[in-house]
Design a protein around this motif. Sequence first.
Motif, PDB file in Angstrom:
ATOM      1  N   ARG A  32       0.820  -1.215   0.000  1.00 61.19           N
ATOM      2  CA  ARG A  32       0.000   0.000   0.000  1.00 61.19           C
ATOM      3  C   ARG A  32       0.852   1.262   0.000  1.00 61.19           C
ATOM      4  O   ARG A  32       0.355   2.378   0.122  1.00 61.19           O
ATOM      5  CB  ARG A  32      -0.909  -0.029   1.228  1.00 61.19           C
ATOM      6  CG  ARG A  32      -1.969  -1.124   1.153  1.00 61.19           C
ATOM      7  CD  ARG A  32      -2.587  -1.447   2.488  1.00 61.19           C
ATOM      8  NE  ARG A  32      -3.193  -0.289   3.111  1.00 61.19           N
ATOM      9  CZ  ARG A  32      -3.721  -0.288   4.332  1.00 61.19           C
ATOM     10  NH1 ARG A  32      -3.698  -1.403   5.050  1.00 61.19           N
ATOM     11  NH2 ARG A  32      -4.254   0.797   4.832  1.00 61.19           N
ATOM     12  N   GLN A  34       2.788   4.378  -1.353  1.00 63.37           N
ATOM     13  CA  GLN A  34       2.498   5.249  -2.483  1.00 63.37           C
ATOM     14  C   GLN A  34       3.463   5.034  -3.643  1.00 63.37           C
ATOM     15  O   GLN A  34       3.106   5.198  -4.816  1.00 63.37           O
ATOM     16  CB  GLN A  34       2.543   6.721  -2.038  1.00 63.37           C
ATOM     17  CG  GLN A  34       2.196   7.722  -3.123  1.00 63.37           C
ATOM     18  CD  GLN A  34       0.790   7.525  -3.691  1.00 63.37           C
ATOM     19  OE1 GLN A  34      -0.136   7.230  -2.948  1.00 63.37           O
ATOM     20  NE2 GLN A  34       0.632   7.677  -4.987  1.00 63.37           N
ATOM     21  N   GLN A 123      -1.982   4.028   0.942  1.00 62.56           N
ATOM     22  CA  GLN A 123      -3.148   3.766   0.116  1.00 62.56           C
ATOM     23  C   GLN A 123      -4.102   2.831   0.862  1.00 62.56           C
ATOM     24  O   GLN A 123      -3.658   2.000   1.663  1.00 62.56           O
ATOM     25  CB  GLN A 123      -2.727   3.131  -1.212  1.00 62.56           C
ATOM     26  CG  GLN A 123      -1.969   4.052  -2.136  1.00 62.56           C
ATOM     27  CD  GLN A 123      -2.872   5.094  -2.771  1.00 62.56           C
ATOM     28  OE1 GLN A 123      -4.071   4.885  -2.935  1.00 62.56           O
ATOM     29  NE2 GLN A 123      -2.295   6.224  -3.142  1.00 62.56           N
TER      30      GLN A 123
END
Length: 262
Positions: A32, A34, A123
Amino acid sequence: MENTRKVGLLWELSPGEGRLGPSYLLGTMHVRDQRAFGAFERATALLQECEVLALELDLGGPQAGRPEVPGGPALRALVSPGKLSRLAQAFSKQLGVDLNSVAHWPPSLVANWLQLQLLEEEQPLALDEALYEAAREMGKPVIGLESLGEQLEVMQRIPPAGSLQSILGLGRNLKAHRRAMRKMAESYAREDLPRLHRQAKRSIGGMRPLMLYDRNARMAQRLAAHASGQRVFAAVGAGHLWGGKGMLRHLKHLGYSIRPLP
């Protein structure tokens, strides 16, 4: 292919003259962070052109994403309660995670899970999960290039002792492991596929045939079969793409013209 000057994470696969339009292959990181999302907009635009999304595993399939399915001796069965308690305290303090919540998993899965905790979680979903959701929103079917059973068989064949040592080593030297994972994320952000391949090989050592080479051949053959009758957007871990035994080389031998996309 090792001498190719221009390489990246996103590749066009052309089956030949007078046939279907191209399919595509994206190398991913299952995180997750970025830095893993630099190619996401390009990827979803190309996914829109295709008929189906192919991932390593169909994330919507039966039991997908459920590591509690038996895959070998559980971590808690291999360490004493006292050692498990000390490990749990260390990882809670250093990573903010609850090791006890995954102690029923085999060590191979626990070691992989801990590695992923070393990166940022900027994310809401990991990259492959985000692509899966994008395909669902577009109304496109999703297929797996491997079955859950095949992935579990790989996990079962990883010696528990080696994975346990990885977990203990992570607990002893978290900073060094975090630096290594960040270097991998930086290589990914630069789209340096050859370096990612070398880092992936180094991280699994003697398990390369089981975890990389055999799987590369299997996934390439299945991707080629699916792409023979429809346009496919495929996304698999970036470590599977490059090298003499990588998916790109296999796809070339299977008759596909391949080229990196900007």
